[in-house]
Scaffold this active site. Structure first.
Site, short mmCIF file in Angstrom:
data_model
loop_
_atom_site.label_atom_id
_atom_site.label_comp_id
_atom_site.label_asym_id
_atom_site.label_seq_id
_atom_site.Cartn_x
_atom_site.Cartn_y
_atom_site.Cartn_z
N CYS A 22 47.92 54.95 56.81
CA CYS A 22 48.25 56.11 55.71
C CYS A 22 48.81 56.82 56.38
CB CYS A 22 46.44 56.11 55.07
SG CYS A 22 46.31 54.84 54.42
N LYS A 25 52.33 57.00 54.73
CA LYS A 25 53.28 57.96 53.49
C LYS A 25 53.74 58.47 53.01
CE LYS A 25 48.05 55.56 51.25
NZ LYS A 25 47.24 56.24 50.13
N SER A 53 48.37 59.12 36.22
CA SER A 53 46.86 60.08 36.41
C SER A 53 47.06 60.35 37.87
CB SER A 53 45.86 59.48 35.46
OG SER A 53 45.45 58.29 36.66
N ARG A 54 47.84 59.86 38.98
CA ARG A 54 47.29 59.93 40.14
C ARG A 54 46.21 59.33 40.64
NH1 ARG A 54 49.01 66.05 41.59
NH2 ARG A 54 47.52 66.59 39.85
N ASP A 55 45.83 58.37 40.15
CA ASP A 55 44.31 57.35 40.30
C ASP A 55 44.28 56.75 41.67
OD1 ASP A 55 41.68 56.80 39.80
OD2 ASP A 55 41.16 57.62 38.03
N GLY A 143 51.17 35.03 47.99
CA GLY A 143 51.86 36.44 48.91
C GLY A 143 52.54 36.00 48.66
N HIS A 144 53.58 36.99 49.95
CA HIS A 144 55.46 37.43 49.88
C HIS A 144 55.50 38.05 51.44
CE1 HIS A 144 59.31 37.49 48.53
NE2 HIS A 144 59.00 39.04 49.39
N SER A 145 56.54 37.56 52.08
CA SER A 145 57.00 37.79 53.44
C SER A 145 58.14 37.75 53.59
CB SER A 145 55.96 36.71 54.35
OG SER A 145 57.28 35.19 54.21
N ASP A 231 38.44 56.93 46.30
CA ASP A 231 38.81 56.40 47.74
C ASP A 231 39.95 57.63 49.20
OD1 ASP A 231 41.25 55.41 47.04
OD2 ASP A 231 40.95 53.43 48.63
#
Length: 352
Positions: A22, A25, A53-55, A143-145, A231
């Site tokens: 992270c 980011k 809402s920045r949630d 998924g995707h790659s 979180d």
């Protein structure tokens, strides 16, 4: 296959682990400026939580008692072992569902991987992620790659939640106690590890924290009166706390009560912090007043977390019991502060 993976891991500091998780980011300030310019469109009354809402995730109501929780998260490696990286990235992505009070149902892999790199490495990443999805009780559904110049991995996750039991991040109440379920400092320790300044046991403790799902904490919390939750990830403890206050509440944090991973204080004291941590300080610092807080502790509170813990706003009568049950389950959970009515500064941090 294991020999090939370990050989790649040994070469990893240059081509595999270059400072991810992270910490990769975009800063909260940059994102806010971009998102506020996007067209909103007509409001959908069933979109209970959206990006404005920045949630932690989006929540869309299907029936009176069922809502979808949708989230996505992926990033570059922050550790050299591909299997461990897969576990951490998956645990981090799954966490958003738990923060909203939901249960994980399905997940899709998101992969960026160089065609020139050993495919055994990719296999180990995906194995680590798949094991965490299974541990969460979810189903890996595809998924995707894409071929890329660097490694990135994560998940798109769908969960379910009862709209009446949804825990948004900014619905705390004055008097609520703030309870953190994991120790802070993984960004600092990973940085120290990359330059050879972290002891093996310190990095091992950080990895244990990052690979621990927030599932147990979320399940226990459902038995108590929890008004809000988030979180703690890349925007740091203080950054996510700022989002929880929602411009309508304030709080006082006892930094001495905040759980800290071994080695994080020493890394901060040695100035082994990240650019992401300094972006967090620049963005959230104006809302914070420190009272006799040592500088290393300030850095820990601004440190970007990867697969961090949950931060609950709990009714005061339930906080001690929730803390005790989380600790009995083996989590380093601690009551770290109290929410109050809105005032300036928004966040006061003491060190008692």
């Amino acid at each position: 296959m294991k020999e090939s993976v370990h050989e790649m891991a040994e070469q990893g500091p240059i081509v595999f682990c270059t400072g991810g998780g992270c910490t990769a980011k975009l800063g909260a300030g940059v994102l806010s400026r971009i998102l506020e310019k996007l067209p909103r469109g007509e409001k959908d009354p069933d979109l209970l939580v959206g990006y404005d809402s920045r949630d932690d995730a989006a929540v869309y109501r299907i029936t009176e008692d069922i809502a979808l929780v949708q989230t996505v998260d992926f990033f570059p490696p922050m550790v050299d072992d591909p299997y461990t990286f897969g576990q951490i990235a998956a645990a981090n992505a799954l966490s958003d569902v738990y923060a909203m009070g939901g249960e994980v149902k399905t997940a899709l892999n998101l992969v960026c991987f160089p065609e020139s790199m050993d495919l055994n490495v990719l296999g180990e990443i995906l194995r680590g992620g798949a094991e965490k999805v299974a541990e969460a009780g979810g189903t890996l559904a595809g998924g995707h790659s894409i071929a890329d110049t660097g490694v990135k991995y994560g998940l798109s996750v769908t969960g379910l939640v009862d709209p009446h039991r949804l825990t948004a991040n900014d619905t705390g109440r004055p008097g609520d106690k703030l309870l953190l379920t994991k120790a802070l400092g993984v960004g600092l320790i990973c940085t120290a590890n990359r330059v050879g300044e972290a002891a093996p046991e310190q990095m091992e403790a950080a990895v244990r924290s990052m690979t621990t799902l927030n599932k147990t904490a979320a399940e226990i919390a459902r038995r108590y009166e929890v008004h809000a939750a988030t979180d703690v990830t890349g925007f740091s403890f203080l950054g996510h706390l700022h989002e929880m206050m929602g411009e309508k509440l304030s709080c006082v944090i006892d930094a001495h009560a905040v759980p800290v991973l071994p080695g994080a204080w020493e890394a901060a004291d040695a100035c082994l912090y990240t650019a992401a941590g300094q972006r967090n300080r620049n963005h959230t610092g104006p809302f914070v007043r420190f009272e006799k807080v040592p500088f290393p502790m300030e850095e820990i509170l601004f440190d970007p977390q990867t697969s961090g813990g949950l931060l609950f706003a709990v009714a005061p009568q339930d906080a001690a019991a929730l803390e005790a049950e989380l600790q009995a389950a083996g989590l380093p959970a601690k009551i770290v502060g109290t929410i109050g009515e809105k005032q300036t500064p928004e966040i006061t941090v003491t060190y008692e």
